[in-house]
Motif scaffolding. Structure first.
Motif, PDB file in Angstrom:
ATOM      1  N   LEU A  83       0.883  -1.166   0.000  1.00 29.09           N
ATOM      2  CA  LEU A  83       0.000   0.000   0.000  1.00 29.09           C
ATOM      3  C   LEU A  83       0.919   1.214   0.000  1.00 29.09           C
ATOM      4  N   VAL A  84       1.089   1.815  -1.163  1.00 33.22           N
ATOM      5  CA  VAL A  84       2.254   2.671  -1.390  1.00 33.22           C
ATOM      6  C   VAL A  84       2.204   4.034  -0.720  1.00 33.22           C
ATOM      7  N   ASN A  85       1.004   4.561  -0.465  1.00 38.38           N
ATOM      8  CA  ASN A  85       0.939   5.903   0.134  1.00 38.38           C
ATOM      9  C   ASN A  85      -0.239   6.015   1.088  1.00 38.38           C
ATOM     10  N   SER A  86      -0.312   7.132   1.778  1.00 41.10           N
ATOM     11  CA  SER A  86      -1.325   7.306   2.816  1.00 41.10           C
ATOM     12  C   SER A  86      -2.733   7.351   2.238  1.00 41.10           C
ATOM     13  N   ALA A  87      -2.891   7.908   1.037  1.00 39.68           N
ATOM     14  CA  ALA A  87      -4.220   7.965   0.425  1.00 39.68           C
ATOM     15  C   ALA A  87      -4.746   6.560   0.146  1.00 39.68           C
ATOM     16  N   VAL A  88      -3.881   5.680  -0.334  1.00 37.68           N
ATOM     17  CA  VAL A  88      -4.279   4.291  -0.574  1.00 37.68           C
ATOM     18  C   VAL A  88      -4.661   3.614   0.734  1.00 37.68           C
ATOM     19  N   ILE A  89      -3.858   3.812   1.760  1.00 35.29           N
ATOM     20  CA  ILE A  89      -4.128   3.179   3.055  1.00 35.29           C
ATOM     21  C   ILE A  89      -5.468   3.651   3.613  1.00 35.29           C
ATOM     22  N   ARG A  90      -5.728   4.942   3.536  1.00 31.80           N
ATOM     23  CA  ARG A  90      -7.000   5.470   4.051  1.00 31.80           C
ATOM     24  C   ARG A  90      -8.177   4.913   3.268  1.00 31.80           C
ATOM     25  N   ALA A  91      -8.042   4.824   1.949  1.00 29.04           N
ATOM     26  CA  ALA A  91      -9.128   4.295   1.120  1.00 29.04           C
ATOM     27  C   ALA A  91      -9.399   2.825   1.427  1.00 29.04           C
ATOM     28  N   VAL A  92      -8.335   2.045   1.559  1.00 29.83           N
ATOM     29  CA  VAL A  92      -8.483   0.624   1.864  1.00 29.83           C
ATOM     30  C   VAL A  92      -9.083   0.433   3.254  1.00 29.83           C
ATOM     31  N   ALA A  93      -8.613   1.198   4.220  1.00 27.84           N
ATOM     32  CA  ALA A  93      -9.144   1.092   5.581  1.00 27.84           C
ATOM     33  C   ALA A  93     -10.635   1.424   5.614  1.00 27.84           C
ATOM     34  N   ALA A  94     -11.033   2.425   4.849  1.00 25.41           N
ATOM     35  CA  ALA A  94     -12.447   2.811   4.812  1.00 25.41           C
ATOM     36  C   ALA A  94     -13.304   1.674   4.257  1.00 25.41           C
ATOM     37  N   LYS A  95     -12.816   0.997   3.233  1.00 24.31           N
ATOM     38  CA  LYS A  95     -13.578  -0.116   2.651  1.00 24.31           C
ATOM     39  C   LYS A  95     -13.636  -1.306   3.603  1.00 24.31           C
ATOM     40  N   ILE A  96     -12.543  -1.555   4.306  1.00 21.10           N
ATOM     41  CA  ILE A  96     -12.537  -2.657   5.273  1.00 21.10           C
ATOM     42  C   ILE A  96     -13.576  -2.396   6.359  1.00 21.10           C
ATOM     43  N   ARG A  97     -13.642  -1.150   6.830  1.00 20.53           N
ATOM     44  CA  ARG A  97     -14.660  -0.806   7.833  1.00 20.53           C
ATOM     45  C   ARG A  97     -16.061  -0.911   7.246  1.00 20.53           C
ATOM     46  N   PRO A 108       2.798  -5.625   6.628  1.00 18.12           N
ATOM     47  CA  PRO A 108       3.223  -4.233   6.461  1.00 18.12           C
ATOM     48  C   PRO A 108       4.422  -4.104   5.518  1.00 18.12           C
ATOM     49  N   VAL A 109       4.165  -4.330   4.236  1.00 23.36           N
ATOM     50  CA  VAL A 109       5.226  -4.346   3.226  1.00 23.36           C
ATOM     51  C   VAL A 109       5.870  -2.967   3.122  1.00 23.36           C
ATOM     52  N   MET A 110       7.167  -2.914   3.301  1.00 20.20           N
ATOM     53  CA  MET A 110       7.889  -1.634   3.278  1.00 20.20           C
ATOM     54  C   MET A 110       9.010  -1.594   2.251  1.00 20.20           C
ATOM     55  N   VAL A 111       9.754  -2.701   2.121  1.00 15.72           N
ATOM     56  CA  VAL A 111      10.915  -2.725   1.243  1.00 15.72           C
ATOM     57  C   VAL A 111      10.919  -4.028   0.462  1.00 15.72           C
ATOM     58  N   ALA A 112      11.194  -3.947  -0.857  1.00 15.42           N
ATOM     59  CA  ALA A 112      11.304  -5.141  -1.680  1.00 15.42           C
ATOM     60  C   ALA A 112      12.593  -5.891  -1.371  1.00 15.42           C
ATOM     61  N   LYS A 113      12.671  -7.150  -1.831  1.00 13.70           N
ATOM     62  CA  LYS A 113      13.846  -7.984  -1.569  1.00 13.70           C
ATOM     63  C   LYS A 113      15.137  -7.309  -2.016  1.00 13.70           C
ATOM     64  N   GLY A 115      15.731  -4.108  -2.057  1.00 15.24           N
ATOM     65  CA  GLY A 115      16.008  -2.880  -1.335  1.00 15.24           C
ATOM     66  C   GLY A 115      15.182  -1.677  -1.747  1.00 15.24           C
ATOM     67  N   VAL A 116      14.330  -1.796  -2.778  1.00 12.56           N
ATOM     68  CA  VAL A 116      13.506  -0.677  -3.221  1.00 12.56           C
ATOM     69  C   VAL A 116      12.371  -0.432  -2.232  1.00 12.56           C
ATOM     70  N   ARG A 117      12.190   0.832  -1.831  1.00  9.98           N
ATOM     71  CA  ARG A 117      11.099   1.174  -0.917  1.00  9.98           C
ATOM     72  C   ARG A 117       9.759   1.001  -1.613  1.00  9.98           C
ATOM     73  N   LEU A 118       8.817   0.315  -0.949  1.00 11.67           N
ATOM     74  CA  LEU A 118       7.491   0.073  -1.514  1.00 11.67           C
ATOM     75  C   LEU A 118       6.407   0.867  -0.790  1.00 11.67           C
ATOM     76  N   ILE A 119       6.811   1.730   0.128  1.00 10.53           N
ATOM     77  CA  ILE A 119       5.872   2.579   0.843  1.00 10.53           C
ATOM     78  C   ILE A 119       6.550   3.921   1.084  1.00 10.53           C
ATOM     79  N   ARG A 120       5.822   4.994   0.897  1.00  5.14           N
ATOM     80  CA  ARG A 120       6.389   6.320   1.135  1.00  5.14           C
ATOM     81  C   ARG A 120       6.500   6.582   2.633  1.00  5.14           C
ATOM     82  N   ASP A 121       7.432   7.454   2.987  1.00  2.00           N
ATOM     83  CA  ASP A 121       7.634   7.773   4.397  1.00  2.00           C
ATOM     84  C   ASP A 121       6.364   8.310   5.049  1.00  2.00           C
ATOM     85  N   GLU A 144      10.849  -4.678   9.318  1.00  2.22           N
ATOM     86  CA  GLU A 144       9.570  -3.966   9.465  1.00  2.22           C
ATOM     87  C   GLU A 144       9.199  -3.816  10.934  1.00  2.22           C
ATOM     88  N   ALA A 145       9.444  -4.859  11.711  1.00  2.00           N
ATOM     89  CA  ALA A 145       9.149  -4.799  13.146  1.00  2.00           C
ATOM     90  C   ALA A 145      10.024  -3.770  13.836  1.00  2.00           C
TER      91      ALA A 145
END
Length: 280
Positions: A83-97, A108-113, A115-121, A144-145
């Motif tokens: 889930l690459v950015n905050s807008a995506v996370i908010r949209a997905v969370a809203a649908k889950i609710r 909580p996918v953050m970095v690819a094998k 080393g490429v970042r898969l989520i914005r800061d 990630e932990a």
């Protein structure tokens, strides 16, 4: 009465190389007897060497995919991945609710094998505040932990401390995966009162692309069948051990796991898996 399959939704990115993301999830769900559905949040140009490009799916189309699946087929369990950015996370969370999805596995996918970042800061805060509290279980690996718990992890005891910290984010169950450490492959589950250790033989291989996706998809599939969380993790741990053991050596980098190993090698048994629990 007609028997219906367990309906499992994966909300994640597409891996053009087929080893991780949506592709790994759908393979896992199918092999384990579920009916897989997808909400694709991003497209990646990716192979065993790494990620060469990312195309972010527009939010309205992510929402449309979710509505199409949930209103017609329904969802027994779901998992999230990239889930690459905050807008995506908010949209997905809203649908889950909105659709009341309670059996939710958050990877909580953050970095690819590679080393490429898969989520914005900026997305990390949304992940912590919007999505993780909706999960039944969150499944970070050690790096990630470390981010989520705000501490360094170098041992099983550190994994337990990190699991405690992460649970304070509002999720009832935390699995910290020990694949990045040395020694036996031990994962820690903390449910708020007990720690459970899931330990299997460490497999010497570089062909382990997509293991986090596969593991979380396996947990979600078992949960969708109505299996308890503890048993779902046990089944998923046995499955991931086998698909790593018989991984495909494909490409010039980190090859994918062999999701069909239980079918292709049916006479081979799963690795020895030990589970123990203790009251902290």
């Amino acid at each position: 009465m007609e028997r219906k399959p367990a309906r499992v939704l994966t909300i994640a990115g597409s891996d053009s190389g087929g080893g991780a993301g949506i592709q790994a999830d759908l393979k896992t769900i199918t092999v384990l007897g579920g009916f897989g559905m997808s909400v694709i949040t991003a497209l990646t140009a990716q192979n065993t060497l790494g990620v060469q490009g990312i195309f972010e799916v527009p939010i309205p189309f992510i929402e449309q995919q979710f509505d199409s699946v949930a209103t017609d087929i329904g969802v027994d369990a779901a998992k999230t991945g990239m889930l690459v950015n905050s807008a995506v996370i908010r949209a997905v969370a809203a649908k889950i609710r909105r659709y009341g999805i309670e059996r939710l596995v958050v990877d909580p996918v953050m970095v690819a094998k590679g080393g490429v970042r898969l989520i914005r800061d900026e997305a990390l805060d949304s992940l912590v505040s919007e999505l993780i509290p909706l999960a039944l279980v969150v499944t970070p690996n050690v790096p990630e932990a470390e981010v989520l718990a705000g501490m360094a992890i170098g041992s099983v005891e550190d994994m337990k401390k990190a699991a405690r910290n992460i649970r304070e984010l509002g999720v009832p169950n935390v699995i910290v995966k020990g694949g990045h450490l040395t020694g036996p492959a031990t994962d820690i589950l903390f449910d708020g009162s007990r720690f459970y250790e899931f330990t299997s033989e460490r497999i010497a291989t570089t062909d382990c692309h997509g293991t986090g996706c596969t593991y979380s998809a396996a947990i979600a599939t078992a949960l969708a069948r109505g299996t308890s969380l503890l048993e779902s993790i046990r089944e998923a741990k046995a499955y991931i051990s086998k698909v790593i053991r018989f991984a495909w050596h494909i490409g010039q980098g980190h090859g994918p796991t062999n999701h069909a190993a239980p079918f292709l090698m049916p006479s081979t048994r799963f690795f020895h898996l030990s589970i123990k629990d203790d009251i902290p």
